[in-house]
Design a protein around this motif. Sequence first.
Motif, short mmCIF file in Angstrom:
data_model
loop_
_atom_site.label_atom_id
_atom_site.label_comp_id
_atom_site.label_asym_id
_atom_site.label_seq_id
_atom_site.Cartn_x
_atom_site.Cartn_y
_atom_site.Cartn_z
N PHE A 189 2.51 1.82 -3.37
CA PHE A 189 1.52 2.37 -4.28
C PHE A 189 1.44 3.88 -4.11
N GLU A 190 1.43 4.31 -2.84
CA GLU A 190 1.36 5.75 -2.58
C GLU A 190 2.58 6.49 -3.14
N LEU A 199 2.17 7.00 -6.76
CA LEU A 199 1.24 8.11 -7.04
C LEU A 199 1.91 9.46 -6.82
N LYS A 200 2.72 9.52 -5.76
CA LYS A 200 3.49 10.75 -5.49
C LYS A 200 4.33 11.12 -6.71
N MET A 216 -5.81 2.58 -0.70
CA MET A 216 -5.04 2.81 -1.93
C MET A 216 -5.90 3.52 -2.97
N ALA A 243 0.84 -1.20 0.00
CA ALA A 243 0.00 0.00 0.00
C ALA A 243 0.87 1.26 0.00
N ASN A 278 -5.49 12.17 -4.83
CA ASN A 278 -4.21 12.82 -5.10
C ASN A 278 -3.87 12.98 -6.57
N LEU A 279 -4.61 12.32 -7.43
CA LEU A 279 -4.20 12.38 -8.82
C LEU A 279 -5.16 13.25 -9.62
N TYR A 328 -6.51 7.15 -1.93
CA TYR A 328 -5.32 7.94 -2.17
C TYR A 328 -5.21 8.29 -3.64
N LEU A 329 -5.54 7.31 -4.47
CA LEU A 329 -5.49 7.50 -5.91
C LEU A 329 -6.45 8.59 -6.36
N THR A 367 -7.25 -1.72 3.41
CA THR A 367 -6.01 -1.28 2.77
C THR A 367 -6.22 -0.95 1.29
#
Lengths: 246, 261
Positions: free
Chosen positions: A222-223, A226-227, B253, A219, B260-261, B256-257, B249
Amino acid sequence: MDEMLYVTMSGAENTFYAQSVNANNLANASTTAFKADLAQFRSMPVFGDSLPSRVYALTEKAATDFSPGALIPTGRDLDMAIKGEGWFTVLNGQNKEAYMRNGSLKLDQDGKLLTENDLAVMGEGGEIFIPPAQKIEIGIDGTVSYVPLGSSTNTQVVLDRIKLVRPDIKNLEKKEDGLIYTKDNATLERDISVTLSSGFLEASNVNAVESIANMISLARQFEIQLKLMKQAEQNDEASTSILTVS
Amino acid sequence: MHPALWISVTGLEAQNTDIRVISNNLANVSTTGYKKSRAVFEDLLYQNVRQPGGQSTENTELPSGLMLGTGVKTLATQKIFSQGSVINTQNQLDLAINGKGFFQITRPDGTIAYTRDGSFQLNSQGQIVTGNGYLLDPNITVPDDTVSITIGTDGIVSVLTQGNNTPQQIGNIEISDFINPAGLQPIGENQYTETAASGTPTTGTPGLTGLGSLAQGSLESSNVNVVEELVRLIQTQRAYEMNAKSVETVDGMLRYLSQNL
């Protein structure tokens, strides 16, 4: 836009694949004799006319963890667990020999010895049929004997012997049906060194702690991907604003 | 949505089923002749995302492919027909089968059902019936003026009537066995019915041809092992928590995707 975006995207996508493999292991934490799958990443350089600067990520199911699971006592006569290395031989749906370690066996209405998912268990001479019996015993070496219905208990009839094999685990792979096959498609011979414990089942060999740790780690990876995608976007914005003619 | 989510969902469902089976076993810990169940799981089919041995480039070959498992499924709930312990009750119509076999019961619709619960009683006509009033098959009627009933280990029922010194035989209790008892269909009320998987019954005299013998004045208790069930309960709960963690989890993910994107 820079290729960086696509490189990080491949990282993110493949991290998700690895997460699926891990989720599948966790989902099968209570499946009898389940063998955990291992996922690994490999770098895949892309060669072209330009410099080979782009290296994409690729997830692979590199192998299956064939280590034995813990033995759980069940007390049922037809529950078998293999001690140490070794496999039961079963016939898959296409009459091909496959291997498994789930020894929760049963009989059908004809007395055919089957695994829990209705695959025939192989003996020395093919499928094993047990006639109506007072008691069925499977010895530690896989010998199937029974006391026929209607006779005294001291009449033990030896019927067949379950085909237990012990191939090199490097030659084994898990196929789509979840069964284990030899990579070279060779038919294996019986190995007399494999022994059984009756009244036990083998637990799944999924290591829960390791899987949870792996899940968290994926996880976070993955972050990070994306960063980096975000960074690619910012870099792009910066170059756009510099080049803007106002 | 992402497959990892659905895979974890199958895991949650499987653990849920397991909890149900375990709680049903625990609920029937004092049910006469109850046989415990166990949920059996199997891994679902695998999806081949990349074939091992496929070409990665013109000159190179993938040493191993990518196969994604798709989760777990509950294959069956299996009855474990191990013998329960025999408890002495002193009641003359209580019967336990010591060994293999089932009593045959005529259900109200005329079909035959099978049971290990031998807590029999008499109805108003003196017939031997189960606790729900279903007749024992073959049907046995006890005369009105009966003083005592004796049931032998071989199923012979004899009675002593008033003013009569010699016992009188009034019938035989027969029991049935199946080649694959695990294939019987449990229908509740402690009864099972025959299915294609169980095979046809072999009926006979108790104590002969491998069938169990009868014990009068005894009942067979449930074969549920409380310690084992509690251990399984703990194990199942932990497995459930791990799968829930996996859902959380993957959700994290995805969140977050999308944020943030």
